[in-house]
Design a protein around this motif. Sequence first.
Motif, PDB file in Angstrom:
ATOM      1  N   ASP A  87       0.829  -1.219   0.000  1.00  8.28           N
ATOM      2  CA  ASP A  87       0.000   0.000   0.000  1.00  8.28           C
ATOM      3  C   ASP A  87       0.857   1.261   0.000  1.00  8.28           C
ATOM      4  O   ASP A  87       0.311   2.368  -0.010  1.00  8.28           O
ATOM      5  CB  ASP A  87      -0.980   0.000   1.195  1.00  8.28           C
ATOM      6  CG  ASP A  87      -0.253  -0.136   2.530  1.00  8.28           C
ATOM      7  OD1 ASP A  87       0.935  -0.506   2.536  1.00  8.28           O
ATOM      8  OD2 ASP A  87      -0.888   0.112   3.567  1.00  8.28           O
ATOM      9  N   ASP A  88       2.171   1.104   0.024  1.00 10.96           N
ATOM     10  CA  ASP A  88       3.074   2.253  -0.002  1.00 10.96           C
ATOM     11  C   ASP A  88       3.690   2.369  -1.400  1.00 10.96           C
ATOM     12  O   ASP A  88       4.509   1.530  -1.802  1.00 10.96           O
ATOM     13  CB  ASP A  88       4.165   2.051   1.055  1.00 10.96           C
ATOM     14  CG  ASP A  88       5.019   3.302   1.243  1.00 10.96           C
ATOM     15  OD1 ASP A  88       5.052   4.140   0.319  1.00 10.96           O
ATOM     16  OD2 ASP A  88       5.642   3.429   2.304  1.00 10.96           O
ATOM     17  N   GLU A  89       3.293   3.423  -2.099  1.00 15.71           N
ATOM     18  CA  GLU A  89       3.772   3.641  -3.469  1.00 15.71           C
ATOM     19  C   GLU A  89       5.302   3.745  -3.518  1.00 15.71           C
ATOM     20  O   GLU A  89       5.934   3.332  -4.491  1.00 15.71           O
ATOM     21  CB  GLU A  89       3.138   4.933  -4.001  1.00 15.71           C
ATOM     22  CG  GLU A  89       3.143   5.047  -5.500  1.00 15.71           C
ATOM     23  CD  GLU A  89       2.550   6.374  -5.962  1.00 15.71           C
ATOM     24  OE1 GLU A  89       1.755   6.980  -5.225  1.00 15.71           O
ATOM     25  OE2 GLU A  89       2.919   6.803  -7.078  1.00 15.71           O
ATOM     26  N   MET A  90       5.881   4.309  -2.445  1.00 18.48           N
ATOM     27  CA  MET A  90       7.338   4.473  -2.428  1.00 18.48           C
ATOM     28  C   MET A  90       8.050   3.126  -2.327  1.00 18.48           C
ATOM     29  O   MET A  90       9.134   2.949  -2.879  1.00 18.48           O
ATOM     30  CB  MET A  90       7.753   5.391  -1.271  1.00 18.48           C
ATOM     31  CG  MET A  90       7.252   6.804  -1.451  1.00 18.48           C
ATOM     32  SD  MET A  90       7.593   7.835  -0.023  1.00 18.48           S
ATOM     33  CE  MET A  90       9.262   8.303  -0.388  1.00 18.48           C
ATOM     34  N   VAL A  91       7.444   2.191  -1.626  1.00 17.75           N
ATOM     35  CA  VAL A  91       8.030   0.842  -1.543  1.00 17.75           C
ATOM     36  C   VAL A  91       7.938   0.166  -2.908  1.00 17.75           C
ATOM     37  O   VAL A  91       8.902  -0.444  -3.379  1.00 17.75           O
ATOM     38  CB  VAL A  91       7.322  -0.007  -0.453  1.00 17.75           C
ATOM     39  CG1 VAL A  91       7.772  -1.465  -0.523  1.00 17.75           C
ATOM     40  CG2 VAL A  91       7.606   0.559   0.933  1.00 17.75           C
ATOM     41  N   THR A 124       7.801   1.585  -5.855  1.00 11.71           N
ATOM     42  CA  THR A 124       8.742   2.241  -6.776  1.00 11.71           C
ATOM     43  C   THR A 124      10.182   1.822  -6.487  1.00 11.71           C
ATOM     44  O   THR A 124      10.942   1.494  -7.399  1.00 11.71           O
ATOM     45  CB  THR A 124       8.629   3.783  -6.646  1.00 11.71           C
ATOM     46  OG1 THR A 124       7.277   4.148  -6.898  1.00 11.71           O
ATOM     47  CG2 THR A 124       9.529   4.513  -7.619  1.00 11.71           C
ATOM     48  N   SER A 125      10.549   1.819  -5.203  1.00 12.55           N
ATOM     49  CA  SER A 125      11.948   1.520  -4.859  1.00 12.55           C
ATOM     50  C   SER A 125      12.277   0.044  -5.068  1.00 12.55           C
ATOM     51  O   SER A 125      13.382  -0.286  -5.508  1.00 12.55           O
ATOM     52  CB  SER A 125      12.265   1.945  -3.422  1.00 12.55           C
ATOM     53  OG  SER A 125      11.338   1.392  -2.527  1.00 12.55           O
ATOM     54  N   PHE A 129       0.919  -5.516   6.218  1.00 11.00           N
ATOM     55  CA  PHE A 129      -0.147  -4.543   6.493  1.00 11.00           C
ATOM     56  C   PHE A 129      -0.472  -3.789   5.210  1.00 11.00           C
ATOM     57  O   PHE A 129       0.423  -3.211   4.586  1.00 11.00           O
ATOM     58  CB  PHE A 129       0.285  -3.532   7.562  1.00 11.00           C
ATOM     59  CG  PHE A 129       0.295  -4.099   8.948  1.00 11.00           C
ATOM     60  CD1 PHE A 129      -0.864  -4.586   9.534  1.00 11.00           C
ATOM     61  CD2 PHE A 129       1.463  -4.135   9.687  1.00 11.00           C
ATOM     62  CE1 PHE A 129      -0.857  -5.104  10.817  1.00 11.00           C
ATOM     63  CE2 PHE A 129       1.483  -4.652  10.981  1.00 11.00           C
ATOM     64  CZ  PHE A 129       0.322  -5.139  11.543  1.00 11.00           C
ATOM     65  N   ASP A 185      -3.476  -1.705   4.971  1.00 11.08           N
ATOM     66  CA  ASP A 185      -4.678  -0.910   5.239  1.00 11.08           C
ATOM     67  C   ASP A 185      -4.428   0.569   5.502  1.00 11.08           C
ATOM     68  O   ASP A 185      -5.279   1.248   6.055  1.00 11.08           O
ATOM     69  CB  ASP A 185      -5.442  -1.517   6.425  1.00 11.08           C
ATOM     70  CG  ASP A 185      -4.582  -1.568   7.686  1.00 11.08           C
ATOM     71  OD1 ASP A 185      -3.363  -1.364   7.586  1.00 11.08           O
ATOM     72  OD2 ASP A 185      -5.143  -1.818   8.774  1.00 11.08           O
ATOM     73  N   SER A 186      -3.266   1.092   5.095  1.00  8.76           N
ATOM     74  CA  SER A 186      -2.996   2.500   5.409  1.00  8.76           C
ATOM     75  C   SER A 186      -3.792   3.455   4.518  1.00  8.76           C
ATOM     76  O   SER A 186      -4.188   4.521   4.960  1.00  8.76           O
ATOM     77  CB  SER A 186      -1.508   2.804   5.287  1.00  8.76           C
ATOM     78  OG  SER A 186      -1.115   2.792   3.950  1.00  8.76           O
ATOM     79  N   VAL A 187      -4.053   3.063   3.286  1.00 13.58           N
ATOM     80  CA  VAL A 187      -4.824   3.932   2.395  1.00 13.58           C
ATOM     81  C   VAL A 187      -6.294   3.494   2.417  1.00 13.58           C
ATOM     82  O   VAL A 187      -7.183   4.281   2.723  1.00 13.58           O
ATOM     83  CB  VAL A 187      -4.251   3.888   0.953  1.00 13.58           C
ATOM     84  CG1 VAL A 187      -5.072   4.780   0.024  1.00 13.58           C
ATOM     85  CG2 VAL A 187      -2.791   4.355   0.956  1.00 13.58           C
ATOM     86  N   GLN A 204      -8.774   1.556   4.391  1.00  8.76           N
ATOM     87  CA  GLN A 204      -8.840   0.938   5.718  1.00  8.76           C
ATOM     88  C   GLN A 204      -9.602  -0.381   5.740  1.00  8.76           C
ATOM     89  O   GLN A 204      -9.538  -1.121   6.734  1.00  8.76           O
ATOM     90  CB  GLN A 204      -9.420   1.907   6.745  1.00  8.76           C
ATOM     91  CG  GLN A 204     -10.685   2.586   6.343  1.00  8.76           C
ATOM     92  CD  GLN A 204     -11.050   3.682   7.334  1.00  8.76           C
ATOM     93  OE1 GLN A 204     -11.050   3.484   8.541  1.00  8.76           O
ATOM     94  NE2 GLN A 204     -11.364   4.851   6.832  1.00  8.76           N
ATOM     95  N   LYS A 230       7.378  -4.543   7.951  1.00 10.63           N
ATOM     96  CA  LYS A 230       8.177  -3.712   8.852  1.00 10.63           C
ATOM     97  C   LYS A 230       8.156  -4.320  10.264  1.00 10.63           C
ATOM     98  O   LYS A 230       8.918  -3.920  11.125  1.00 10.63           O
ATOM     99  CB  LYS A 230       7.559  -2.306   8.864  1.00 10.63           C
ATOM    100  CG  LYS A 230       8.462  -1.221   9.324  1.00 10.63           C
ATOM    101  CD  LYS A 230       9.218  -0.576   8.182  1.00 10.63           C
ATOM    102  CE  LYS A 230      10.155   0.481   8.713  1.00 10.63           C
ATOM    103  NZ  LYS A 230      11.492   0.432   8.189  1.00 10.63           N
ATOM    104  N   GLU A 231       7.232  -5.261  10.474  1.00  9.27           N
ATOM    105  CA  GLU A 231       7.055  -5.861  11.796  1.00  9.27           C
ATOM    106  C   GLU A 231       8.109  -6.935  12.058  1.00  9.27           C
ATOM    107  O   GLU A 231       8.126  -7.960  11.372  1.00  9.27           O
ATOM    108  CB  GLU A 231       5.677  -6.528  11.892  1.00  9.27           C
ATOM    109  CG  GLU A 231       4.524  -5.570  11.967  1.00  9.27           C
ATOM    110  CD  GLU A 231       4.452  -4.847  13.298  1.00  9.27           C
ATOM    111  OE1 GLU A 231       4.343  -5.512  14.332  1.00  9.27           O
ATOM    112  OE2 GLU A 231       4.511  -3.606  13.288  1.00  9.27           O
TER     113      GLU A 231
END
Lengths: 171, 130
Positions: free
Chosen positions: A13-17, A19-20, A60, A62-64, A66, A92-93
């Motif tokens: 859910d993290d666009e930066m992850v 992309t990287s 995870f 559900d940041s964008v 929920q 990250k956990e």
Amino acid sequence: MADKSYKLFLVDDDEMVLTSLENHLKNHSQHRYELHKFPTGEAALEKMDIKPDIVILDYFLDSVDQNAKPGIEILKQMKQIDSNLPVVMLTKEDSIEIATETVRSGAYDYVIKNDTAYYKVQNNINNIVKAISLKHFVGLQKKYTWAVVISLVLMIVYITFFHGNLFPGAE
Amino acid sequence: MSEQENQATGGNGSGNSDTYTDLTYLREMANGDEEFVLKMVNTYLENTPQALDDLEVAAKEENMDRLRAIAHKMKQSIEFMGISSIKETATQIEHYAKEDENIDNLATMVEQVVDVSKKAMEELRRDISN
């Protein structure tokens, strides 16, 4: 096999992850990939007809959205669709409970998002690609072994019927 | 330098107290690919305002699940942009929201993250326009 392109699903859910990780794979990989990026597990499940070779799945999601299901649920649903699908969980956990839960649910591996995470993902992908290549090679070997056996049987039948004796010198 | 000192000075923990961001990690990852660095910075600038709004709303409504989820995601972008002065605060928000602890301090911690993130965004905008 060197030219085979592997279908790779990246789910985070993290666009930066996304992309990287895409950038890392592009710069460090010895294989060709057909990348499909998804911000939720549900979006990835909808595209399972693409038949991915490998899935990299965040824990995870559900940041964008929920209401998005957690990675562990998506993993279980993916394994129901294809029990052999290699899914690498990325999170990250740093938790032994989560690691155990994901591996028990059929994850290929559990990688913690830190400075070396993308290299670990890359290693996992390389190992999975090796296993896929080996499986393909064994499959080809089996196929050709059967082809040789069938050819021999046909040859024996031909010689026996049209020449009367398979071993003429033995008479 | 402690996080509190960083907060006071606006430092990024890298020794340069005049800046909020430090793109060293991102540049190492980029391996000379400035286009990638720019893409990551732009993604951060596009997505962070909404994330900060969501974080403030979740704190106001004491929605611990949302607070945990947003803080969790923010930790990663904070690392990419090297905003080390709020890295620990974001981790604490996630932890307290998950464990339903220290709720009285969550609003202040969220305020810190929002404030520093806004300053970091201003700094990044300046950097990429130069």
